[in-house]
Design a protein around this motif. Structure first.
Motif, PDB file in Angstrom:
ATOM      1  N   ASN A 161       0.854  -1.188   0.000  1.00 57.68           N
ATOM      2  CA  ASN A 161       0.000   0.000   0.000  1.00 57.68           C
ATOM      3  C   ASN A 161       0.894   1.245   0.000  1.00 57.68           C
ATOM      4  O   ASN A 161       1.544   1.552   1.000  1.00 57.68           O
ATOM      5  CB  ASN A 161      -0.920  -0.014   1.230  1.00 57.68           C
ATOM      6  N   ARG A 162       0.906   1.954  -1.114  1.00 55.43           N
ATOM      7  CA  ARG A 162       1.769   3.119  -1.257  1.00 55.43           C
ATOM      8  C   ARG A 162       1.388   4.231  -0.278  1.00 55.43           C
ATOM      9  O   ARG A 162       2.259   4.950   0.228  1.00 55.43           O
ATOM     10  CB  ARG A 162       1.710   3.635  -2.695  1.00 55.43           C
ATOM     11  N   ALA A 174      10.281   2.723  -3.597  1.00 58.15           N
ATOM     12  CA  ALA A 174      11.430   1.886  -3.216  1.00 58.15           C
ATOM     13  C   ALA A 174      10.994   0.823  -2.229  1.00 58.15           C
ATOM     14  O   ALA A 174      11.311   0.888  -1.037  1.00 58.15           O
ATOM     15  CB  ALA A 174      12.544   2.747  -2.633  1.00 58.15           C
ATOM     16  N   PRO A 175      10.256  -0.193  -2.692  1.00 56.35           N
ATOM     17  CA  PRO A 175       9.818  -1.257  -1.787  1.00 56.35           C
ATOM     18  C   PRO A 175      11.008  -2.073  -1.297  1.00 56.35           C
ATOM     19  O   PRO A 175      12.088  -2.044  -1.900  1.00 56.35           O
ATOM     20  CB  PRO A 175       8.900  -2.114  -2.671  1.00 56.35           C
ATOM     21  N   TYR A 185      10.486  -2.509   7.525  1.00 57.26           N
ATOM     22  CA  TYR A 185       9.394  -1.699   6.987  1.00 57.26           C
ATOM     23  C   TYR A 185       8.075  -2.031   7.678  1.00 57.26           C
ATOM     24  O   TYR A 185       7.268  -1.135   7.977  1.00 57.26           O
ATOM     25  CB  TYR A 185       9.240  -1.938   5.485  1.00 57.26           C
ATOM     26  N   ALA A 186       7.829  -3.331   7.915  1.00 59.35           N
ATOM     27  CA  ALA A 186       6.569  -3.748   8.536  1.00 59.35           C
ATOM     28  C   ALA A 186       6.413  -3.139   9.922  1.00 59.35           C
ATOM     29  O   ALA A 186       5.333  -2.661  10.286  1.00 59.35           O
ATOM     30  CB  ALA A 186       6.501  -5.271   8.609  1.00 59.35           C
ATOM     31  N   GLY A 304       6.087  -4.845  -5.831  1.00 55.02           N
ATOM     32  CA  GLY A 304       7.538  -4.896  -5.732  1.00 55.02           C
ATOM     33  C   GLY A 304       8.075  -6.288  -5.962  1.00 55.02           C
ATOM     34  O   GLY A 304       7.322  -7.251  -6.134  1.00 55.02           O
ATOM     35  N   PRO A 305       9.379  -6.436  -5.965  1.00 59.03           N
ATOM     36  CA  PRO A 305       9.992  -7.748  -6.167  1.00 59.03           C
ATOM     37  C   PRO A 305       9.742  -8.673  -4.981  1.00 59.03           C
ATOM     38  O   PRO A 305       9.477  -8.216  -3.867  1.00 59.03           O
ATOM     39  CB  PRO A 305      11.483  -7.435  -6.296  1.00 59.03           C
ATOM     40  N   MET A 306       9.822  -9.967  -5.218  1.00 58.89           N
ATOM     41  CA  MET A 306       9.751 -10.926  -4.128  1.00 58.89           C
ATOM     42  C   MET A 306      10.944 -10.692  -3.215  1.00 58.89           C
ATOM     43  O   MET A 306      12.093 -10.731  -3.657  1.00 58.89           O
ATOM     44  CB  MET A 306       9.780 -12.349  -4.678  1.00 58.89           C
ATOM     45  N   PRO A 307      10.721 -10.420  -1.920  1.00 54.49           N
ATOM     46  CA  PRO A 307      11.849 -10.209  -1.001  1.00 54.49           C
ATOM     47  C   PRO A 307      12.769 -11.421  -0.982  1.00 54.49           C
ATOM     48  O   PRO A 307      12.314 -12.568  -1.103  1.00 54.49           O
ATOM     49  CB  PRO A 307      11.156 -10.006   0.355  1.00 54.49           C
ATOM     50  N   GLN A 308      14.046 -11.170  -0.825  1.00 52.19           N
ATOM     51  CA  GLN A 308      15.026 -12.242  -0.956  1.00 52.19           C
ATOM     52  C   GLN A 308      15.807 -12.503   0.333  1.00 52.19           C
ATOM     53  O   GLN A 308      16.027 -11.596   1.132  1.00 52.19           O
ATOM     54  CB  GLN A 308      16.010 -11.899  -2.074  1.00 52.19           C
ATOM     55  N   GLY A 309      16.203 -13.776   0.470  1.00 55.26           N
ATOM     56  CA  GLY A 309      17.050 -14.180   1.574  1.00 55.26           C
ATOM     57  C   GLY A 309      18.417 -14.618   1.106  1.00 55.26           C
ATOM     58  O   GLY A 309      19.145 -15.277   1.843  1.00 55.26           O
ATOM     59  N   GLY A 310      18.754 -14.281  -0.153  1.00 56.97           N
ATOM     60  CA  GLY A 310      20.074 -14.591  -0.684  1.00 56.97           C
ATOM     61  C   GLY A 310      20.086 -15.445  -1.927  1.00 56.97           C
ATOM     62  O   GLY A 310      21.141 -15.645  -2.531  1.00 56.97           O
TER      63      GLY A 310
END
Length: 460
Positions: A161-162, A174-175, A185-186, A304-310
């Protein structure tokens, strides 16, 4: 782009069919070799839910136009969605629809059980067949035979939600890119707005589905194949522990996940649309139409992109269309004609694409939502150009997600018994989010045992 001579289909969804379009309506079959068209009725899945009135009206106009162009074919449509358990019974009993609309997790088992038809002969004649994305088609082909056609494909990303981003002092353009940033962010959103910073789903197989997608971003896998060909659980590892520890911290330390953690995707869409959730994971192009139909503000929607763990990876899947093995040759041919009319031509035939976009825009439906394409990059680019003047969605809000589609590895859902596995993983996710004292190692051991039992049963 693969080229064949294509007939103009002006007015596809507007109902003004020119006489030439009847040429694309081969009959369902030849009545006993007499040369006369055989009348055929096919039952199909895929009608939009009744609550989405504009989509239903467009669908019904498409059916009417199709039947006018194909006077020997009658369509009987259902809005009942796929449910693996229900349709297993219907397929076994011979009462399933002619045309099945299923997630990409289902074809391997349906093909193995002989419950879907080989449609190679009719599908290979479609104008667009050679341009279908091989990343999807690989799951629909076996031993040179074609058993289905993709309707749409998807890849996980971050829906956000922007407006809540701005209220929390975050840049909506910039998500977050990583899970550490998601957590940060959460909490900031929750602290600043009092809303749920990050939403989660855990029922109806959705908990297992999300655990799978998150696991991939840390480099994990849910199942793996042994050298002897058997499948075994592979998620009792550090990748899954990282996911579960993240959930546990966000739920019990940060209080950024809220208290509504035992819902399904439809519940979260409603909460997100109401502006009560800052971020969550799904396929953004699939969420957006439902969000807008329910009254969501298009300007507030972010992808946004799928958040990454590496791992630089994301879960990818599709909705595919398959024909019941019980279908006659005439029904099979008619079903593939409908697939071409409804699912392929509006995204491939440029004249039809423009007419469909024009009609959809006139009805107030979203036009131009960026997607993970089912066609080649060249064909998709031509489609985007053809509909450009009718695009009515904030395409720029999807830019971070679109950029990620070429940056990440696409990892498919579990190759065997995926929905059963997801159901077995739901309790694991639910326990982490409802019990602050949940024992991660014990829960993983228990889930591993249950999944291995499922895999063994599917192998027997």
């Amino acid at each position: 782009m693969h080229q064949r001579t294509r007939r103009a289909l002006a007015g596809l969804v507007m109902g003004t069919l020119i006489a030439g379009t009847a040429a694309c309506s081969a009959s369902g079959g030849d009545a006993e070799g007499t040369g006369e068209a055989e009348n055929v009725t096919i039952t199909i899945m895929g009608k939009p839910a009744a609550t989405n009135t504009a989509a239903v009206e467009l669908f019904e106009r498409q059916v009417a136009a199709f039947e006018e162009a194909n006077p020997t074919i009658t369509i009987e449509a259902s809005d009942v969605p796929w449910d693996a358990k229900t349709f297993a019974t219907r397929l076994a009993g011979g009462s399933a629809p002619t045309l099945l609309r299923v997630p990409l997790t289902e074809p391997p088992a349906l093909i193995e059980r002989g419950q879907v038809a080989d449609i190679t002969d009719v599908a290979s004649e479609l104008d667009s067949f050679d341009d279908l994305n091989p990343r999807v088609m690989q799951f629909l082909e076996r031993d040179g035979a074609v058993y289905g056609i993709p309707e749409k494909s998807y890849a996980f990303g971050l829906v956000y939600n922007r407006t809540l981003f701005e209220e929390a002092g975050l840049d909506p353009d910039a998500p977050p890119q990583t899970w550490d940033e998601v957590r940060e962010y959460a909490k900031q959103i929750s602290d600043a707005t009092g809303k749920t910073g990050f939403g989660e789903i855990t029922t109806n197989n959705s908990g297992g589905w999300h655990l799978t997608g998150y696991d991939y971003t840390f480099g994990g896998r849910i199942i793996e194949q042994e050298s002897d060909g058997t499948w075994v659980a592979a998620f009792n590892d550090d990748a899954s522990r990282d996911v579960l520890e993240l959930w546990k911290a966000m739920r019990w330390e940060d209080d950024s996940l809220g208290d509504n953690v035992l819902g399904k995707q439809e519940d979260l869409v409603a909460e997100f649309t109401a502006g009560n959730v800052g971020m969550w994971v799904s396929a953004p192009p699939d969420v957006y139409p439902n969000y807008v139909a329910a009254g969501g503000d298009p300007a507030a929607f972010g992808a946004g992109p799928m958040p990454q763990g590496g791992a630089d990876a994301t879960l990818a899947g599709a909705t595919v269309l398959m024909v019941s093995a019980q279908a006659t040759e005439a029904e099979k041919a008619a079903a593939v004609k409908w697939i071409d009319w409804r699912a392929l031509r509006p995204n491939y035939d440029l004249e039809v694409a423009a007419e469909t976009a024009k009609a959809s825009a006139a009805d107030g439906l979203p036009v131009g939502v960026p997607v993970a394409p089912i066609f080649s990059d060249e064909a998709y680019a031509a489609y985007r150009a053809a509909i450009e003047e009718y695009v009515n969605v904030p395409v720029e809000n999807f830019a971070p997600y679109v950029e990620s589609l070429t940056a990440f590895e696409y990892v498919p859902e579990p190759e065997v018994a995926s929905q059963e596995i997801y159901a077995a993983l739901d309790p694991l996710v639910q326990a982490i989010l409802t019990d602050p004292n949940a024992d991660i190692d014990a829960l993983l051991d228990d889930a591993e045992s249950r999944v291995n039992t499922i895999l063994a049963q599917n192998a027997s």
